[in-house]
Design a protein around this motif. Structure first.
Motif, mmCIF file in Angstrom:
data_model
loop_
_atom_site.group_PDB
_atom_site.id
_atom_site.type_symbol
_atom_site.label_atom_id
_atom_site.label_comp_id
_atom_site.label_asym_id
_atom_site.label_seq_id
_atom_site.Cartn_x
_atom_site.Cartn_y
_atom_site.Cartn_z
ATOM 1 N N SER B 58 -3.889 5.030 15.043
ATOM 2 C CA SER B 58 -2.920 4.421 15.957
ATOM 3 C C SER B 58 -1.572 4.195 15.264
ATOM 4 C CB SER B 58 -3.490 3.099 16.457
ATOM 5 O OG SER B 58 -2.456 2.272 16.917
ATOM 6 N N PHE B 59 -0.515 4.674 15.907
ATOM 7 C CA PHE B 59 0.816 4.525 15.319
ATOM 8 C C PHE B 59 1.192 3.046 15.228
ATOM 9 C CE2 PHE B 59 5.542 4.782 15.499
ATOM 10 C CZ PHE B 59 5.723 5.492 14.326
ATOM 11 N N VAL B 60 0.715 2.259 16.197
ATOM 12 C CA VAL B 60 1.031 0.826 16.172
ATOM 13 C C VAL B 60 0.419 0.174 14.931
ATOM 14 C CG1 VAL B 60 0.749 -1.356 17.403
ATOM 15 C CG2 VAL B 60 1.162 0.726 18.680
ATOM 16 N N LEU B 61 -0.788 0.598 14.584
ATOM 17 C CA LEU B 61 -1.457 -0.026 13.432
ATOM 18 C C LEU B 61 -0.794 0.331 12.102
ATOM 19 C CD1 LEU B 61 -5.310 -0.072 14.042
ATOM 20 C CD2 LEU B 61 -3.657 -1.897 14.196
ATOM 21 N N VAL B 62 0.005 1.379 12.100
ATOM 22 C CA VAL B 62 0.746 1.713 10.869
ATOM 23 C C VAL B 62 1.635 0.527 10.479
ATOM 24 C CG1 VAL B 62 2.471 3.278 9.877
ATOM 25 C CG2 VAL B 62 0.691 4.190 11.366
ATOM 26 N N THR B 63 2.020 -0.266 11.486
ATOM 27 C CA THR B 63 2.879 -1.432 11.235
ATOM 28 C C THR B 63 2.239 -2.392 10.225
ATOM 29 O OG1 THR B 63 3.317 -1.272 13.593
ATOM 30 C CG2 THR B 63 4.275 -3.142 12.473
ATOM 31 N N ILE B 64 0.931 -2.558 10.316
ATOM 32 C CA ILE B 64 0.270 -3.565 9.464
ATOM 33 C C ILE B 64 0.451 -3.264 7.977
ATOM 34 C CG2 ILE B 64 -1.966 -4.572 8.808
ATOM 35 C CD1 ILE B 64 -2.749 -4.580 11.723
ATOM 36 N N PRO B 65 0.012 -2.088 7.477
ATOM 37 C CA PRO B 65 0.185 -1.891 6.029
ATOM 38 C C PRO B 65 1.641 -1.902 5.597
ATOM 39 C CG PRO B 65 -0.631 0.129 7.079
ATOM 40 C CD PRO B 65 -0.708 -0.969 8.092
ATOM 41 N N LEU B 66 2.533 -1.421 6.454
ATOM 42 C CA LEU B 66 3.927 -1.355 6.024
ATOM 43 C C LEU B 66 4.559 -2.746 5.915
ATOM 44 C CD1 LEU B 66 5.296 1.857 7.785
ATOM 45 C CD2 LEU B 66 4.299 1.580 5.528
ATOM 46 N N PHE B 67 4.295 -3.620 6.881
ATOM 47 C CA PHE B 67 4.854 -4.973 6.762
ATOM 48 C C PHE B 67 4.178 -5.747 5.632
ATOM 49 C CE2 PHE B 67 6.933 -5.033 11.092
ATOM 50 C CZ PHE B 67 8.196 -5.246 10.587
ATOM 51 N N VAL B 68 2.883 -5.533 5.475
ATOM 52 C CA VAL B 68 2.200 -6.219 4.361
ATOM 53 C C VAL B 68 2.802 -5.740 3.043
ATOM 54 C CG1 VAL B 68 -0.003 -6.512 3.159
ATOM 55 C CG2 VAL B 68 0.049 -6.583 5.640
ATOM 56 N N LEU B 69 3.028 -4.441 2.940
ATOM 57 C CA LEU B 69 3.610 -3.894 1.709
ATOM 58 C C LEU B 69 4.998 -4.473 1.458
ATOM 59 C CD1 LEU B 69 3.504 -1.930 -0.684
ATOM 60 C CD2 LEU B 69 4.341 -0.127 0.826
ATOM 61 N N MET B 70 5.785 -4.587 2.510
ATOM 62 C CA MET B 70 7.123 -5.149 2.343
ATOM 63 C C MET B 70 7.030 -6.575 1.789
ATOM 64 S SD MET B 70 10.093 -5.697 5.153
ATOM 65 C CE MET B 70 9.586 -7.341 5.595
ATOM 66 N N GLY B 71 6.135 -7.355 2.360
ATOM 67 C CA GLY B 71 5.950 -8.726 1.885
ATOM 68 C C GLY B 71 5.516 -8.760 0.435
ATOM 69 N N GLN B 72 4.607 -7.869 0.077
ATOM 70 C CA GLN B 72 4.113 -7.802 -1.306
ATOM 71 C C GLN B 72 5.253 -7.451 -2.266
ATOM 72 O OE1 GLN B 72 0.985 -8.201 -2.524
ATOM 73 N NE2 GLN B 72 0.043 -8.685 -0.572
ATOM 74 N N LEU B 73 6.074 -6.499 -1.844
ATOM 75 C CA LEU B 73 7.180 -6.076 -2.713
ATOM 76 C C LEU B 73 8.176 -7.214 -2.897
ATOM 77 C CD1 LEU B 73 7.738 -2.445 -1.328
ATOM 78 C CD2 LEU B 73 6.758 -3.070 -3.547
ATOM 79 N N VAL B 74 8.510 -7.890 -1.792
ATOM 80 C CA VAL B 74 9.463 -9.006 -1.888
ATOM 81 C C VAL B 74 8.903 -10.080 -2.815
ATOM 82 C CG1 VAL B 74 10.529 -10.904 -0.612
ATOM 83 C CG2 VAL B 74 10.532 -8.628 0.365
ATOM 84 N N TYR B 75 7.616 -10.318 -2.695
ATOM 85 C CA TYR B 75 6.961 -11.336 -3.518
ATOM 86 C C TYR B 75 7.179 -11.054 -5.005
ATOM 87 C CZ TYR B 75 3.142 -13.806 -5.828
ATOM 88 O OH TYR B 75 2.399 -14.583 -6.666
ATOM 89 N N HIS B 76 7.082 -9.771 -5.376
ATOM 90 C CA HIS B 76 7.190 -9.419 -6.797
ATOM 91 C C HIS B 76 8.633 -9.348 -7.297
ATOM 92 C CE1 HIS B 76 2.978 -8.722 -7.705
ATOM 93 N NE2 HIS B 76 2.850 -8.135 -6.536
ATOM 94 N N THR B 77 9.612 -9.420 -6.387
ATOM 95 C CA THR B 77 11.003 -9.282 -6.835
ATOM 96 C C THR B 77 11.551 -10.566 -7.461
ATOM 97 O OG1 THR B 77 11.780 -9.945 -4.662
ATOM 98 C CG2 THR B 77 11.642 -7.572 -5.078
ATOM 99 N N GLY B 78 10.887 -11.692 -7.242
ATOM 100 C CA GLY B 78 11.378 -12.961 -7.785
ATOM 101 C C GLY B 78 12.581 -13.497 -7.036
ATOM 102 N N LEU B 79 12.722 -13.075 -5.776
ATOM 103 C CA LEU B 79 13.866 -13.553 -4.996
ATOM 104 C C LEU B 79 13.700 -15.016 -4.579
ATOM 105 C CD1 LEU B 79 14.591 -10.513 -2.631
ATOM 106 C CD2 LEU B 79 16.158 -11.508 -4.283
ATOM 107 N N ALA B 80 12.461 -15.502 -4.657
ATOM 108 C CA ALA B 80 12.182 -16.840 -4.131
ATOM 109 C C ALA B 80 13.000 -17.914 -4.827
ATOM 110 C CB ALA B 80 10.688 -17.131 -4.254
ATOM 111 N N SER B 81 13.114 -17.827 -6.172
ATOM 112 C CA SER B 81 13.825 -18.898 -6.875
ATOM 113 C C SER B 81 15.314 -18.862 -6.549
ATOM 114 C CB SER B 81 13.596 -18.802 -8.385
ATOM 115 O OG SER B 81 14.002 -17.559 -8.843
ATOM 116 N N GLU B 82 15.870 -17.670 -6.384
ATOM 117 C CA GLU B 82 17.285 -17.567 -6.015
ATOM 118 C C GLU B 82 17.521 -18.161 -4.634
ATOM 119 O OE1 GLU B 82 18.921 -13.707 -6.420
ATOM 120 O OE2 GLU B 82 18.413 -13.567 -8.540
#
Lengths: 201, 432
Positions: B58-82
């Protein structure tokens, strides 16, 4: 001369080893190949669509198949990393025989679900090959993907047999990420207090 | 016969869940077993393979891994403290300013990671030592952080919204947009709770240091990546430029392009993010497939229809029905995580929701707010457990007490949504 129980133990141990190895290899397929490819193709498709007004005609078909491979490749490994959500409130308090029965219930339910999925997918695959079924835009046969889905489901069923209690395993040879914090739940119950700081899931 | 099988299936499912059988396994196995009894082995076998085959592509379900991946990547960037430093320069000096800063930072960080627990874990580790240093009341500090983490699942993009959208076939884009105003409202509610408590009892949260105008201007620049990412995704969806799936792909690439050249993200981090993403996606996919199989059994037995009829005959009206659901979700939230809560209730509740004329997009927002409440209420309260790991010197009981005012705030937001449904529905109605 080994007793039937010893033979059964040996068979289970052997199942654990080979299914664990296959599970690890499959997980690498998802992490190192198909998920990155899926991300790249979705992005390239968007760029081609909005910048050059020329999207990939086969984009949706390929993305769908890549998602299928990604999901099923990692399916067996999810069992070994205890990612499947369960109601931990009572389970975490079970001990001894009660815990074993709960694990048996899990094994039976999982094997029923995934073994049937695997067997039927492998039965569908030759039928799809015979009828020449292809994707909507991408005119490649889809039966290998159905067969792959069936194979991965059966590997998970084998993992459930080989590792029925779902003990955490990092598959042989797999440098699998050990993750602890889930979206809304922890694989090991919060009651156990096993969340590891700084580990995002 | 149909009713007997249906009721037996529900009882068996509950029994398996109580035994700790994973939700996906229990729903799939019970669903297949029931279909096997009622419709024979060939139909059951066909469902076993065709449901995952259809959903897995399902093309709609492709959304799940991609948004999860985006969140994971942001998490590792250390942007939170800034993000935290940037916001603190602006509002750290007001009563309870650091706690309010943490609310806003959690909202912004949660918006791009979509994970409440990741938000608490990350922000808690940054903010908690600061609040301790300035003598913040430990109940207020831990409660504010645990509760604010929940904003991550309401402010889009949110994996829970995607999950709900897939299960109910509701537009994920509309759900995302519908979450914006209630998300801002909840953040404002939490901030107001902190502000007024600290205004009348300054010892709870003394004002922190204020930033100079130079610092504030610099802070705005540091907020840029998060604001840019959010604007790109939500603006793209709202403007009809992207589908949610496309927005997720662009978001992932955006994070990589922004972070890799600046060495904010290393290749091992990317690989770890990919691994975590795959496992989360599989877990969600298994629940969705199991849920579909079980829902199919419920449809065959007619049990869903019977429950809807009973609910309609009770003549509760929309408000009474929603009050009943608040109680139901409080009970479910005490036993299950948010995905389990949704997958168990939606097949039964959704037909009644539609029959009562409740908008499915509005209901999605309602359900997500109830999921937020479940994340901070005992006995599970996953966010509270994460908070406890970050502040081991604060007893669990104190954290739950600290969270209580914010839970009341959530209920006020729900009340406002019931009284003024446009709070959730106005923005989606303006979408092209």
């Amino acid at each position: 001369m080994r007793s039937p129980l010893q033979l059964l133990d040996a068979a289970l141990a052997s199942t654990d080893v080979w299914s664990s190895r296959i599970s690890a290899v499959l997980f690498h397929v998802a992490v190192d190949a198909t998920l990155p490819a899926l991300t790249v193709i979705v992005t390239v498709d968007v760029i081609l669509r909005y910048v050059f007004n020329s999207p990939l005609p086969w984009g949706r078909d390929v993305n769908g198949l890549l998602l299928l491979i990604t999901i099923f490749s990692a399916l067996p490994h999810t069992w070994d990393t205890r990612y499947h959500i369960r109601m931990e409130v009572f389970y975490s308090r079970l001990r001894g025989r009660a815990r074993n029965w709960a694990d048996v219930a899990t094994g039976v339910a999982g094997i029923l679900f995934f073994a049937l999925m695997g067997i039927q997918a492998l039965r569908f695959a030759p039928y799809m090959a015979a009828t020449g079924e292809t994707g909507e835009e991408l005119l490649v046969p889809v039966w290998p993907f159905m067969a792959y889905m069936g194979f991965c489901s059966l590997v998970l069923a084998a993992r459930l047999i080989g590792n029925p209690s779902g003990e955490e395993r990092i598959g042989l040879g797999a440098e699998a990420p050990r993750t602890e914090i889930l979206y809304g739940e922890t694989p090991n119950s919060p009651d156990n207090g096993t969340v590891v700081d700084g580990e995002l899931q | 016969m149909l009713t007997v099988v249906g009721v037996s299936a529900v009882i068996l499912l509950l029994l398996l869940l109580l035994l700790g059988v994973p939700i996906a396994f229990a729903m799939g196995a019970v669903g297949l077993l029931g279909i096997l009894i009622l419709e024979g082995p060939s139909v059951a076998m066909a469902h076993a393979a065709l449901v995952p085959w259809a959903e897995g592509r399902s093309f709609v379900l492709v959304t799940i891994p991609l948004f999860v991946l985006m969140g994971q990547l942001v998490y590792h960037t250390g942007l939170a403290s800034e993000l935290y430093d940037g916001l603190r320069a602006w509002i750290g000096w007001i009563p309870g300013g650091m706690a309010i800063t943490s609310v806003l930072a959690c909202g912004a960080f949660g918006a791009v990671t979509g994970s409440s627990i990741a938000t608490v874990a990350t922000m808690g580790a940054i903010v908690m030592p600061e609040m301790k240093r300035f003598g913040y009341d430990r109940r207020l500090a831990t409660g504010a952080l645990a509760a604010s983490g929940t904003l991550g699942i309401l402010i889009p993009p949110s994996v829970i919204f995607i999950f709900y959208g897939v299960m109910t076939e509701t537009s994920i884009g509309a759900l995302f947009i519908a979450g914006i105003i209630p998300g801002i409202l909840t953040a404002a509610m939490f901030s107001a709770i902190i502000y007024f408590r600290c205004l009348f009892r300054p010892a709870l949260g003394p004002p922190g240091p204020g930033g100079s105008w130079q610092e504030r201007t610099d802070a705005l620049k540091r907020l840029g990546p998060i604001i840019g990412l959010f604007a790109l995704i939500i603006g793209g969806i709202y403007g009809g430029i992207f589908t949610p799936t496309e927005a997720a792909g662009v978001g992932c690439s955006g994070v990589l392009v922004a972070a890799l050249p600046r060495r904010r993200l290393k290749l091992p981090d990317v690989r770890k993010a990919l691994g975590d993403t795959v496992l989360i996606s599989v877990m969600l996919f298994a629940i969705i497939v199991g849920g579909y199989v079980f829902a199919r059994l419920m449809a065959v037995t007619g049990l869903t229809e019977s429950i809807v009829q009973v609910l309609l005959q009770m003549d509760l009206g929309q408000t009474g029905f929603l009050f009943l659901l608040v109680l139901l979700y409080l009970v479910l939230g005490a036993m299950l995580d948010v995905f389990g809560m949704l997958v168990l209730s939606i097949p039964f509740v959704m037909p009644a929701v539609l029959a009562l004329g409740i908008d499915p997009v509005w209901f999605g927002v309602f359900v997500v707010i109830m999921a937020e409440v479940a994340l901070v209420t005992p006995p599970i309260g996953a966010n509270v457990f994460v908070m406890r790991r970050i502040a081991p010197d604060v007893p669990m009981e104190d954290i739950f007490r600290g969270v209580a005012p914010f839970v009341l705030g959530e209920f006020v937001v729900i009340l406002l949504l019931v009284l003024f449904p446009a709070l959730a529905l106005w923005l989606p109605s303006m979408m092209p």
